[in-house]
Design a protein around this motif. Structure first.
Motif, PDB file in Angstrom:
ATOM      1  N   ASP A  62       0.857  -1.175   0.000  1.00 42.79           N
ATOM      2  CA  ASP A  62       0.000   0.000   0.000  1.00 42.79           C
ATOM      3  C   ASP A  62       0.899   1.232   0.000  1.00 42.79           C
ATOM      4  O   ASP A  62       2.116   1.127   0.096  1.00 42.79           O
ATOM      5  N   TRP A  63       0.270   2.404  -0.098  1.00 39.86           N
ATOM      6  CA  TRP A  63       1.081   3.607  -0.258  1.00 39.86           C
ATOM      7  C   TRP A  63       2.008   3.846   0.946  1.00 39.86           C
ATOM      8  O   TRP A  63       3.201   4.094   0.751  1.00 39.86           O
ATOM      9  N   PRO A  64       1.542   3.763   2.204  1.00 36.43           N
ATOM     10  CA  PRO A  64       2.446   3.987   3.335  1.00 36.43           C
ATOM     11  C   PRO A  64       3.595   2.969   3.377  1.00 36.43           C
ATOM     12  O   PRO A  64       4.740   3.321   3.682  1.00 36.43           O
ATOM     13  N   GLU A  65       3.301   1.682   3.071  1.00 30.85           N
ATOM     14  CA  GLU A  65       4.371   0.671   3.085  1.00 30.85           C
ATOM     15  C   GLU A  65       5.367   0.909   1.939  1.00 30.85           C
ATOM     16  O   GLU A  65       6.576   0.689   2.105  1.00 30.85           O
ATOM     17  N   SER A  66       4.866   1.354   0.817  1.00 24.67           N
ATOM     18  CA  SER A  66       5.762   1.675  -0.296  1.00 24.67           C
ATOM     19  C   SER A  66       6.704   2.812   0.087  1.00 24.67           C
ATOM     20  O   SER A  66       7.911   2.776  -0.205  1.00 24.67           O
ATOM     21  N   LYS A  67       6.148   3.817   0.771  1.00 24.51           N
ATOM     22  CA  LYS A  67       6.969   4.943   1.224  1.00 24.51           C
ATOM     23  C   LYS A  67       8.061   4.463   2.182  1.00 24.51           C
ATOM     24  O   LYS A  67       9.227   4.847   2.070  1.00 24.51           O
ATOM     25  N   SER A  68       7.697   3.574   3.096  1.00 19.66           N
ATOM     26  CA  SER A  68       8.678   3.051   4.047  1.00 19.66           C
ATOM     27  C   SER A  68       9.749   2.200   3.338  1.00 19.66           C
ATOM     28  O   SER A  68      10.936   2.255   3.709  1.00 19.66           O
ATOM     29  N   TYR A  69       9.328   1.416   2.346  1.00 22.21           N
ATOM     30  CA  TYR A  69      10.296   0.575   1.634  1.00 22.21           C
ATOM     31  C   TYR A  69      11.345   1.444   0.942  1.00 22.21           C
ATOM     32  O   TYR A  69      12.553   1.171   1.030  1.00 22.21           O
ATOM     33  N   CYS A  70      10.904   2.483   0.243  1.00 18.17           N
ATOM     34  CA  CYS A  70      11.860   3.354  -0.435  1.00 18.17           C
ATOM     35  C   CYS A  70      12.812   4.001   0.562  1.00 18.17           C
ATOM     36  O   CYS A  70      14.029   4.091   0.314  1.00 18.17           O
ATOM     37  N   GLU A  71      12.282   4.439   1.691  1.00 14.78           N
ATOM     38  CA  GLU A  71      13.127   5.080   2.685  1.00 14.78           C
ATOM     39  C   GLU A  71      14.148   4.103   3.260  1.00 14.78           C
ATOM     40  O   GLU A  71      15.272   4.490   3.611  1.00 14.78           O
ATOM     41  N   SER A  72      13.789   2.814   3.320  1.00  7.60           N
ATOM     42  CA  SER A  72      14.737   1.809   3.811  1.00  7.60           C
ATOM     43  C   SER A  72      15.900   1.613   2.845  1.00  7.60           C
ATOM     44  O   SER A  72      16.958   1.090   3.224  1.00  7.60           O
TER      45      SER A  72
END
Length: 294
Positions: free
Chosen positions: A172-182
């Motif tokens: 989902d959008w929040p998890e995608s944001k977290s993945y990129c930041e990782s």
């Protein structure tokens, strides 16, 4: 009466001679010019010295000598002319052959130069690849011609000074944001039509291929901002979007099999809880090498 001891034959011979002499005198007396010639034969003077015959002989011999010399000269001229022409022809042929050999050598050197340049370029690429590990996309920054190139890791694609990643997993959008930041990155921020077109060309076509990117109006409705907090700027929404149909606060890009669709009209809004693949972006400093954490 004949002398004693003379033979009848002798007497007949003597009588014949006397008769012949008398006949000759009679014949000359009958010819009108005999005895009246201005120059009697008996009075013709005899020439003394070389005379005209000797002079004519000398002139004739001189003329023959001149003719002989002329014949020898002409013969020598025509005899030597073909030989000289043959030598000239042979010299021209030799020069032509030398020129052909020279041109062949020049062409050979050109081919060798091209092969050496190709080997040099391949060696430089090999050395660069060996020094950068798994890096694939390399481009020199435009700000400084002497700066080191920007290097992206495998599966990341370079545009200007940013590396972009197209995920194969869905979040989902929040998890995608977290993945990129990782990965030391963020959901993609798109400012220009050129950047939008570059990312669009990386996406595969499908029935409804949708990819999250870094835009949301979750804080204030209809006030779209990027994940770094900056305002939207130039949008590339599809006609009729965003429409906030069912609380749609996050943006995604769609690429389908419909060839009429274009990159600059491909944004949609959707609920942030939907699962889509996503697009990460990491800005790179000039000369930096991106080593993304796993």
């Amino acid at each position: 009466m004949s002398a004693a001891g003379s033979s009848p034959a002798s007497e007949r011979m003597y009588s014949k001679l006397i008769d012949d002499e008398a006949a000759g005198r009679e014949e000359r007396s009958r010819r009108p010019d005999v005895g009246h010639s201005v120059f009697p034969i008996t009075a013709a003077p005899r020439l003394s010295g070389p005379g005209p015959y000797r002079l004519a002989t000398i002139c004739l011999a001189t003329l023959c000598g001149v003719l002989l010399i002329s014949i020898i000269a002409v013969t020598a001229h025509y005899k030597n002319k073909p030989e000289g022409a043959g030598e000239a022809t042979a010299e021209v042929q030799k020069q032509t052959q030398d020129a052909s050999v020279l041109m062949a050598d020049i062409e050979k050197l050109r081919r060798e130069k091209a092969e050496l340049q190709k080997e040099r370029d391949e060696l430089q690429l090999s050395l660069h690849a060996a020094g950068s590990g798994k890096a694939t996309d390399v481009i020199k920054p435009t700000s400084k011609a002497t700066a080191a190139p920007v290097v992206c890791p495998v599966d990341w694609h370079l545009y200007n000074n940013s590396c972009y990643y197209i995920s194969r997993i869905t979040r989902d959008w929040p998890e995608s944001k977290s993945y990129c930041e990782s990965k030391g990155a963020h959901l993609a921020i798109i400012h220009t039509a050129e950047e939008q077109t570059f990312i669009w060309n990386l996406l595969p076509r499908g029935h409804w291929n949708a990819f999250w990117f870094g835009i949301t109006d979750g804080d204030t409705e209809d006030q779209w901002r990027w994940v770094d907090g900056t305002p939207l700027g130039t949008p590339f929404w599809e006609a009729g979007e965003p429409n906030n149909h069912i609380n749609e606060d996050c943006g995604y890009i769609v690429k389908t099999r419909v060839l009429e669709r274009v990159a600059t009209r491909s944004w949609y809004d959707a609920p942030c809880s939907m699962y889509w693949p996503f697009i990460c972006e990491k800005e790179m400093a000039a000369g930096a090498s991106a080593a993304m954490p796993h």
